[in-house]
Enzyme design. Structure first.
Site, mmCIF file in Angstrom:
data_model
loop_
_atom_site.group_PDB
_atom_site.id
_atom_site.type_symbol
_atom_site.label_atom_id
_atom_site.label_comp_id
_atom_site.label_asym_id
_atom_site.label_seq_id
_atom_site.Cartn_x
_atom_site.Cartn_y
_atom_site.Cartn_z
ATOM 1 N N LYS A 214 9.980 16.877 35.636
ATOM 2 C CA LYS A 214 9.845 15.753 36.555
ATOM 3 C C LYS A 214 11.228 15.227 36.952
ATOM 4 O O LYS A 214 11.506 15.017 38.123
ATOM 5 C CB LYS A 214 9.011 14.661 35.879
ATOM 6 C CG LYS A 214 8.773 13.464 36.739
ATOM 7 C CD LYS A 214 7.858 12.483 36.043
ATOM 8 C CE LYS A 214 7.936 11.139 36.742
ATOM 9 N NZ LYS A 214 7.136 10.120 36.085
ATOM 10 N N GLU A 220 16.691 20.391 27.253
ATOM 11 C CA GLU A 220 16.057 21.635 26.806
ATOM 12 C C GLU A 220 15.683 22.505 28.008
ATOM 13 O O GLU A 220 15.935 23.713 28.041
ATOM 14 C CB GLU A 220 14.778 21.332 25.995
ATOM 15 C CG GLU A 220 15.010 20.658 24.655
ATOM 16 C CD GLU A 220 15.069 19.143 24.750
ATOM 17 O OE1 GLU A 220 15.288 18.608 25.862
ATOM 18 O OE2 GLU A 220 14.919 18.490 23.700
ATOM 19 N N GLY A 275 4.741 12.023 32.800
ATOM 20 C CA GLY A 275 4.797 13.406 32.296
ATOM 21 C C GLY A 275 3.565 13.815 31.502
ATOM 22 O O GLY A 275 2.985 14.878 31.724
ATOM 23 N N ARG A 276 3.136 12.968 30.567
ATOM 24 C CA ARG A 276 2.019 13.353 29.704
ATOM 25 C C ARG A 276 0.659 13.216 30.399
ATOM 26 O O ARG A 276 -0.374 13.475 29.802
ATOM 27 C CB ARG A 276 2.061 12.559 28.400
ATOM 28 C CG ARG A 276 2.134 11.058 28.568
ATOM 29 C CD ARG A 276 2.474 10.375 27.252
ATOM 30 N NE ARG A 276 2.638 8.932 27.387
ATOM 31 C CZ ARG A 276 3.784 8.334 27.664
ATOM 32 N NH1 ARG A 276 4.870 9.030 27.886
ATOM 33 N NH2 ARG A 276 3.841 7.010 27.726
ATOM 34 N N GLU A 361 2.847 9.384 22.303
ATOM 35 C CA GLU A 361 3.921 8.905 23.181
ATOM 36 C C GLU A 361 3.410 7.682 23.951
ATOM 37 O O GLU A 361 4.186 6.797 24.311
ATOM 38 C CB GLU A 361 4.379 10.018 24.139
ATOM 39 C CG GLU A 361 5.769 9.779 24.708
ATOM 40 C CD GLU A 361 6.401 10.992 25.373
ATOM 41 O OE1 GLU A 361 7.359 11.559 24.832
ATOM 42 O OE2 GLU A 361 5.918 11.381 26.455
ATOM 43 N N HIS A 392 -10.850 25.353 5.787
ATOM 44 C CA HIS A 392 -10.285 26.043 4.628
ATOM 45 C C HIS A 392 -8.863 25.597 4.360
ATOM 46 O O HIS A 392 -8.102 26.298 3.702
ATOM 47 C CB HIS A 392 -10.356 27.560 4.853
ATOM 48 C CG HIS A 392 -11.777 28.029 4.947
ATOM 49 N ND1 HIS A 392 -12.511 28.392 3.842
ATOM 50 C CD2 HIS A 392 -12.604 28.114 6.011
ATOM 51 C CE1 HIS A 392 -13.738 28.719 4.240
ATOM 52 N NE2 HIS A 392 -13.817 28.550 5.549
ATOM 53 N N LYS A 512 17.799 11.379 22.179
ATOM 54 C CA LYS A 512 18.403 12.201 23.240
ATOM 55 C C LYS A 512 19.876 11.830 23.396
ATOM 56 O O LYS A 512 20.742 12.687 23.488
ATOM 57 C CB LYS A 512 17.711 11.934 24.586
ATOM 58 C CG LYS A 512 16.388 12.631 24.778
ATOM 59 C CD LYS A 512 15.955 12.432 26.236
ATOM 60 C CE LYS A 512 14.491 12.730 26.434
ATOM 61 N NZ LYS A 512 13.986 12.318 27.728
HETATM 62 O O1 F6P Z 1 9.849 13.380 25.649
HETATM 63 C C1 F6P Z 1 10.243 12.499 26.648
HETATM 64 C C2 F6P Z 1 9.847 12.998 28.002
HETATM 65 O O2 F6P Z 1 10.405 12.131 28.922
HETATM 66 C C3 F6P Z 1 8.342 13.135 28.193
HETATM 67 O O3 F6P Z 1 7.726 11.929 28.475
HETATM 68 C C4 F6P Z 1 8.277 14.126 29.283
HETATM 69 O O4 F6P Z 1 6.991 14.671 29.390
HETATM 70 C C5 F6P Z 1 9.312 15.112 28.818
HETATM 71 O O5 F6P Z 1 10.342 14.298 28.277
HETATM 72 C C6 F6P Z 1 9.844 16.050 29.853
HETATM 73 O O6 F6P Z 1 10.433 15.392 30.937
HETATM 74 P P1 F6P Z 1 10.764 16.142 32.288
HETATM 75 O O7 F6P Z 1 9.474 16.610 32.895
HETATM 76 O O8 F6P Z 1 11.452 15.127 33.136
HETATM 77 O O9 F6P Z 1 11.660 17.306 31.972
#
Ligand code: F6P
Length: 549
Positions: A214, A220, A275-276, A361, A392, A512
């Site tokens: 987003k 990452e 995002g979620r 979250e 199990h 972060k």
């Molecule tokens: O973990 C924090 C967060 O901002 C989430 O809310 C989001 O889904 C994720 O990082 C990834 O963010 P982006 O889609 O901006 O890479």
């Protein structure tokens, strides 16, 4: 202060409905489910709702009709209906980020009008859906080819959090409906192993990466995206190849362009789409590529069905509202800390992981909307595994441990892969578990089996362990949509009761920022002047010593 912050006249724990629940809970704690079922032969049907293709049996909860009434009074006192309307109508209920929360617009049918800052967002949503469908069609027909002219056979989504968990879960859940001649993989972790293992047997000439972020700023995702770029260029040796092997899902046009992705091949999102809560937006591009546009739209219809249901059904017939209120009941009145989600459907194996972000979250918050520290528990820990594997493993603790673990069991009447007796055995286990958890096995029953005295306490199961059972006919795209929306609205219900912002995630930011500060300290060859605490300094020093070998 926003009008949305001022609707409460009293803090939650001073509301008469909360106080009434505290008193009522003392009474209910004395009841056993065995007795409640014996007293009311219709209980199993009385405490059940059938909506959007999902049957919720909530009779095996430690509740009476009065509990439901009091919980609904609490929801009303907290203004749940008004808060729902505020969300659905695009008000900026994410107060700390000053944003509307409109995942429900992502599945609104054409013709519905939802305004954000005076602009109807529904046509924009459908424009992106149309673009996704065109792209999907081109890939499926082989009209979109790789740089060397080969058709795309491998799709790799690079994203993390909401830009990964939804796509992975949906792909696994709907794999039965997927293009079996294509390979779908997901890279999220900055651990290089994730990238290496996902790509080791693939040909870059036939591989398309969806860079899904987003913000297009997530460490990452950008690290993995750059590695993917190098991987493609190493084979194809031409910068022009990037345009044929990368597309983006984002709100950040500049970031996408800077990476070298043609912004015509960018699928848009909006800041009102958290995002979620985004698996049904362009974040679901990999899902659409896997299951086709028609199935994707069926999934959106399932989401929309549940949106309509939560918005219109009276609270005592409202699936997400009741599930949310039951979670509140156990967290705040029974001191439960967790909710286990136990799908008896192998295709839902990533559903608990998906729910962890959605629920934790969202509701892992320590202050109310106006910044006051809460004096009650908020978001529970959601966790789980597919049945029967969990049986199990950790079910022992749920049956006989000292903790109360409310569980959601999820099952389907029809198997997607009918195979001999498998499905009946699977579902027999689901039904047996909820029965065993509710009714247990009394000392007398254990003794009557001829158990020696010393073994009786060990074999006795006290029961009275609460469960919900969600039963649907078959796992389809539409059912999945309804199921996810059910949990989204249940999370919202909980957040409204707790008076928290379920749509921000400030806690994630601190880690972060510290990681950004620490990275150069690990990478430099000079001994850095470390200014962390003594523990972190020692760990970094040790890492640097051994990393060189
Ligand atoms: O973990 C924090 C967060 O901002 C989430 O809310 C989001 O889904 C994720 O990082 C990834 O963010 P982006 O889609 O901006 O890479």
């Amino acid at each position: 202060m926003s009008a949305l912050l001022t609707t409460r006249t009293l803090p939650l724990s001073e509301l008469p409905a909360w106080q009434a629940l505290l008193t009522h809970c003392q009474e209910v704690r004395r009841f056993h489910l065995r007795q409640l079922f014996a007293d009311d032969p219709q209980r199993g049907k009385r405490f059940a709702i059938d909506a959007c293709g999902i049957y919720l049996d909530y009779s095996k909860n430690r509740i009476t009709a009065e509990t439901v009434q009091l919980l609904i009074q609490l929801a009303e006192a907290c203004g749940l209906r008004e808060r729902q309307e505020a969300m659905f109508s695009g008000q900026k209920i994410n107060v700390t980020e000053r944003r509307a929360v409109l995942h429900t617009a992502l599945r609104a049918p054409i013709g519905e009008r939802i305004l954000v800052d005076g602009i109807d967002v529904v046509p924009e949503v459908h424009k992106v859906l149309g673009k996704m469908a065109d792209f999907t069609d081109k890939i499926h027909r082989g009209a979109w080819r790789g740089h060397s002219g080969r058709p795309i056979r491998n799709i790799i989504n690079i994203g993390i959090g909401g830009s990964d968990l939804g796509p992975v879960m949906a792909y696994e859940a709907l794999r039965h409906y997927s293009q079996r001649d294509m390979i779908f993989r997901f890279i999220s972790n900055v651990d290089g192993t994730d990238f290496v293992e996902a790509t080791r047997d693939l040909n870059p000439e036939e591989t398309l990466f969806i860079i899904c972020s987003k913000t297009f700023r997530t460490l990452e995702t950008l690290t993995n995206a750059h590695t993917a770029r190098e991987w493609v260029l190493r084979k194809l040796g031409d910068e022009q190849a990037v345009a044929r092997h990368f597309v983006a899902v984002s709100t950040n046009t500049e970031g996408v362009a800077e990476f070298g992705i043609d912004t015509n091949e960018m699928f848009g999102m909006w800041d009102w789409d958290g995002g979620r809560y985004s698996m049904d937006s362009a974040v679901g591009l990999s899902t659409m590529l896997a299951i086709g546009a028609e199935n994707f739209h069926a999934m959106l219809s399932g989401f929309h069905d549940m949106d309509q249901h939560v918005r219109t059904a009276p609270f005592d017939q409202n699936l997400p509202v009741l599930m949310g209120l039951l979670a509140v009941w156990y967290i705040n009145f029974f001191e439960a800390q967790t909710v286990a989600v136990l799908p008896y459907e192998q295709y839902l194996k990533r559903f608990p992981a998906y729910l962890q972000q959605l629920t934790m979250e969202s509701n892992g918050k320590h202050v109310t909307l106006d910044g006051t520290k809460v004096d009650y528990q908020t978001g529970p820990i959601y966790w789980g595994e597919p049945g029967t594997n969990g049986q199990h493993s950790f079910y022992q603790l749920i049956h006989q441990g000292t903790k109360l673990v409310p569980c959601d069991f999820i099952g389907f009447c029809r198997a997607l892969n009918p195979l001999g007796r498998h499905h009946d055995l699977l579902m027999a286990n689901l039904f047996a578990q909820t029965e065993a958890l509710a009714f247990g096995k009394t000392e007398e029953e254990v003794r009557a089996e001829g158990t020696p005295d010393w073994l009786v306490p060990h074999r006795t199961c006290e029961g009275n362990r609460p469960t919900n059972t969600l039963l649907a006919e078959r796992l389809t795209p539409r059912t999945l949509g309804s199921l996810v929306a059910l949990y989204e609205h249940s999370v919202f219900t909980q957040g409204v009761i707790w008076n928290i912002d379920s749509f921000d995630q400030w806690g994630v930011e601190l880690g972060k920022a510290l990681a950004e500060k620490t990275t150069p300290e690990l990478e430099t060859s000079q001994a850095p002047n470390l200014q962390h605490d003594s523990s972190t300094n020692a760990l970094i020093e040790r890492y640097r010593r051994f990393r060189k070998r």
